[in-house]
Enzyme design. Structure first.
Site, PDB file in Angstrom:
ATOM      1  N   GLU A   1      20.427  -1.787  -4.643  1.00 37.86           N
ATOM      2  CA  GLU A   1      20.397  -2.661  -3.729  1.00 37.86           C
ATOM      3  C   GLU A   1      19.313  -3.841  -3.145  1.00 37.86           C
ATOM      4  O   GLU A   1      18.425  -3.699  -3.411  1.00 37.86           O
ATOM      5  CB  GLU A   1      20.437  -1.252  -3.532  1.00 37.86           C
ATOM      6  CG  GLU A   1      21.051   0.238  -3.645  1.00 37.86           C
ATOM      7  CD  GLU A   1      20.516   1.156  -2.831  1.00 37.86           C
ATOM      8  OE1 GLU A   1      19.749   1.803  -1.885  1.00 37.86           O
ATOM      9  OE2 GLU A   1      20.891   2.486  -3.262  1.00 37.86           O
TER      10      GLU A   1
ATOM     11  N   CYS B   1      15.551  -6.521   2.151  1.00 38.59           N
ATOM     12  CA  CYS B   1      14.489  -6.015   1.688  1.00 38.59           C
ATOM     13  C   CYS B   1      14.852  -5.438   0.058  1.00 38.59           C
ATOM     14  O   CYS B   1      16.304  -5.175  -0.308  1.00 38.59           O
ATOM     15  CB  CYS B   1      14.365  -4.081   1.864  1.00 38.59           C
ATOM     16  SG  CYS B   1      13.889  -2.790   0.894  1.00 38.59           S
TER      17      CYS B   1
ATOM     18  N   CYS C   1      13.745   3.269 -11.409  1.00 38.28           N
ATOM     19  CA  CYS C   1      12.235   3.819 -11.484  1.00 38.28           C
ATOM     20  C   CYS C   1      11.485   4.728 -11.546  1.00 38.28           C
ATOM     21  O   CYS C   1      12.422   5.949 -11.824  1.00 38.28           O
ATOM     22  CB  CYS C   1      11.788   3.821  -9.625  1.00 38.28           C
ATOM     23  SG  CYS C   1      10.095   4.231  -9.293  1.00 38.28           S
TER      24      CYS C   1
ATOM     25  N   CYS D   1       8.424   9.527  -7.173  1.00 42.31           N
ATOM     26  CA  CYS D   1       7.968  10.622  -6.544  1.00 42.31           C
ATOM     27  C   CYS D   1       9.071  11.823  -5.519  1.00 42.31           C
ATOM     28  O   CYS D   1      10.939  10.870  -5.766  1.00 42.31           O
ATOM     29  CB  CYS D   1       8.131   9.430  -5.167  1.00 42.31           C
ATOM     30  SG  CYS D   1       6.578   8.626  -5.596  1.00 42.31           S
TER      31      CYS D   1
ATOM     32  N   CYS E   1      11.903  10.598  -3.257  1.00 43.41           N
ATOM     33  CA  CYS E   1      12.298   9.173  -2.854  1.00 43.41           C
ATOM     34  C   CYS E   1      13.688   9.545  -4.406  1.00 43.41           C
ATOM     35  O   CYS E   1      13.552  10.229  -5.427  1.00 43.41           O
ATOM     36  CB  CYS E   1      12.274   8.207  -3.664  1.00 43.41           C
ATOM     37  SG  CYS E   1      12.347   6.311  -3.636  1.00 43.41           S
TER      38      CYS E   1
ATOM     39  N   CYS F   1      16.319   3.065   0.285  1.00 46.63           N
ATOM     40  CA  CYS F   1      15.479   3.617  -0.709  1.00 46.63           C
ATOM     41  C   CYS F   1      16.383   4.501  -2.075  1.00 46.63           C
ATOM     42  O   CYS F   1      16.558   6.403  -2.207  1.00 46.63           O
ATOM     43  CB  CYS F   1      14.710   4.442  -0.665  1.00 46.63           C
ATOM     44  SG  CYS F   1      13.336   4.794   0.771  1.00 46.63           S
TER      45      CYS F   1
HETATM   46  N1  SAH Z   1       7.685   1.287  -5.121  1.00 44.03           N
HETATM   47  C1  SAH Z   1       7.081   0.891  -4.552  1.00 44.03           C
HETATM   48  C2  SAH Z   1       8.789   0.402  -3.716  1.00 44.03           C
HETATM   49  C3  SAH Z   1       9.476   0.797  -3.214  1.00 44.03           C
HETATM   50  S1  SAH Z   1       9.039   1.319  -1.181  1.00 44.03           S
HETATM   51  C4  SAH Z   1       6.195   2.480  -3.163  1.00 44.03           C
HETATM   52  O1  SAH Z   1       6.665   3.295  -3.860  1.00 44.03           O
HETATM   53  O2  SAH Z   1       5.809   1.841  -2.881  1.00 44.03           O
HETATM   54  C5  SAH Z   1       9.959   2.465  -0.916  1.00 44.03           C
HETATM   55  C6  SAH Z   1       9.184   3.753  -0.014  1.00 44.03           C
HETATM   56  O3  SAH Z   1       9.424   4.088   0.490  1.00 44.03           O
HETATM   57  C7  SAH Z   1       8.066   4.017  -0.321  1.00 44.03           C
HETATM   58  O4  SAH Z   1       7.105   3.701   0.858  1.00 44.03           O
HETATM   59  C8  SAH Z   1       8.304   5.039  -0.724  1.00 44.03           C
HETATM   60  O5  SAH Z   1       7.744   6.056  -1.230  1.00 44.03           O
HETATM   61  C9  SAH Z   1       9.285   5.242   0.706  1.00 44.03           C
HETATM   62  N2  SAH Z   1      10.837   6.250   0.355  1.00 44.03           N
HETATM   63  C10 SAH Z   1      10.928   7.137  -0.356  1.00 44.03           C
HETATM   64  N3  SAH Z   1      11.875   7.992   0.097  1.00 44.03           N
HETATM   65  C11 SAH Z   1      11.559   8.474   1.126  1.00 44.03           C
HETATM   66  C12 SAH Z   1      12.533   9.074   1.608  1.00 44.03           C
HETATM   67  N4  SAH Z   1      13.148  10.184   1.676  1.00 44.03           N
HETATM   68  N5  SAH Z   1      12.202   9.469   3.101  1.00 44.03           N
HETATM   69  C13 SAH Z   1      10.798   8.246   2.943  1.00 44.03           C
HETATM   70  N6  SAH Z   1      10.463   6.954   3.044  1.00 44.03           N
HETATM   71  C14 SAH Z   1      11.087   7.603   1.780  1.00 44.03           C
END
Ligand code: SAH
Length: 344
Positions: free
Chosen positions: A90, A103, A110, A114, A117, A329
């Protein structure tokens, strides 16, 4: 066959010299690649025989638009690209008053796990190549007709888990004969992989580092981010302080607000305490409701922001764009996978 768009100008020039070509050919080829040509035949200022020679030894990556969604709310565009091997990634194009931001993803899937995510649910399939990262900028610009001024590495994947590729991508996209996007217009986001932060600090790049923190205490962070078991939040803060001392660059802390998990006043106080000593900025993100996740959006975003500000921190609430197009995300890729659009 070699992926020529992942090569630097110096590498291309060397390779062409090895084929008996003059030095200026390198720059010609590099410039064509970074304009988004799909074949060597489009490189009209190269001799025909050279084009044929190049196409027998090198290939040019050219992603296809698998899906494209345009938000009716704010014009945000989300692309699902199909890569050469059929995998999908994406890219999101957002326009702000200060220009267009793209972005981009750094991996197919990944492995960081988390819990809130969508990108990580099916794990990591493979790393992207430098060319595939560049293509997201290049082909988003070509397809949309919008000039891109800013890049955030905040799509699918953990940049620090594919850092050699990311660094090469940065060199390519920053090049004056290519897209020439300045480091100060680029942000890199990590879930907190400390060795990667240290390596970036050594390099002293002028990009903006974002740290996806999401909790100031170890117990909460481990509950929502398994990476905290490998790199504890207190060590992470130490690394951030060192990063600031080395680079002088302000770090942006990302904080997705989760109901009853990380949104208490005590956690705001602790967060402020741990950032103290450097000019940190906290970006509060209203949690995006991922269907598969047990977590719900917090109702305390404004109160949490006020509490941080009472400690003298700057805290902003991220404006949500593309809410109607699964723009966040890994949600579009996830949807396509569920609908059978992609073999995971
Ligand atoms: N792996 C890297 C790059 C991804 S950035 C990182 O973790 O920073 C994507 C951002 O969106 C990250 O800050 C992640 O924690 C956040 N994110 C993921 N799922 C989300 C959700 N359901 N709601 C809000 N933010 C989310």
């Amino acid at each position: 066959m070699t992926d020529i768009k992942s090569m630097t100008l110096a590498e291309i020039t060397d390779a062409l010299r090895g084929m008996g070509e003059p030095a200026f050919r390198g720059k010609q080829v590099f410039t064509w690649l970074h304009r988004g040509v799909r074949s060597f035949d489009e490189m009209s200022n190269l001799p025909k025989e050279l084009r044929a020679k190049l196409s027998s030894a090198y290939f040019i990556t050219t992603p296809k638009v698998a899906r494209k969604q345009v938000s009716k709310l704010d014009g945000t565009i989300k692309y699902l690209w199909e890569l050469g091997d059929g995998n999908c990634i994406e890219t999101v194009l957002m326009s702000y008053h200060h220009g267009n931001t793209v972005c981009i993803s750094s991996q197919v899937g990944c492995r960081m796990g988390c819990r809130f995510c969508a990108s990580t649910i099916a794990g990591r399939v493979r790393d992207l190549r430098p060319s595939e990262m560049l293509d997201q900028v290049l082909f988003t610009q070509l397809d949309s007709g919008e000039e891109i001024s800013n890049i955030v590495l905040m799509g699918i994947g953990e940049p620090m888990d594919n850092l050699d590729t990311v660094l090469r991508f940065l060199e390519l996209v920053n090049h004056p004969d290519g897209l020439n996007i300045g480091m100060r217009h680029i942000s890199l986001s990590t879930c907190g992989v400390i060795p990667g932060i240290e390596r970036l600090a050594e390099l002293g790049l002028q990009l903006t580092l974002s740290v996806s923190l999401h909790a100031p205490d170890s117990a909460t962070r481990s509950r929502i981010m398994p990476v905290n078991n490998a790199y504890d939040v207190d060590d992470l803060f130490d690394a951030c302080h060192r990063y600031f001392e080395k680079t002088g660059r302000r770090i942006s802390f990302e904080y997705a607000m989760i109901d009853g998990v990380n949104d208490s006043d005590a956690q705001a106080d602790l967060l402020a305490k741990k950032i103290r000593g450097m000019p940190g900025h906290v970006n509060l993100i209203p949690l995006n409701d991922v269907v598969e996740s047990e977590f719900k959006p917090s109702r305390r975003v404004a109160a949490f922001q006020k509490r941080l500000e009472s400690h003298g921190l700057t805290a902003t609430v991220r404006r949500s764009l593309g809410g109607d197009i699964d723009a966040s995300c890994g949600q579009l890729r996830r949807k396509a996978m569920e609908e059978g659009g992609e073999e995971a």
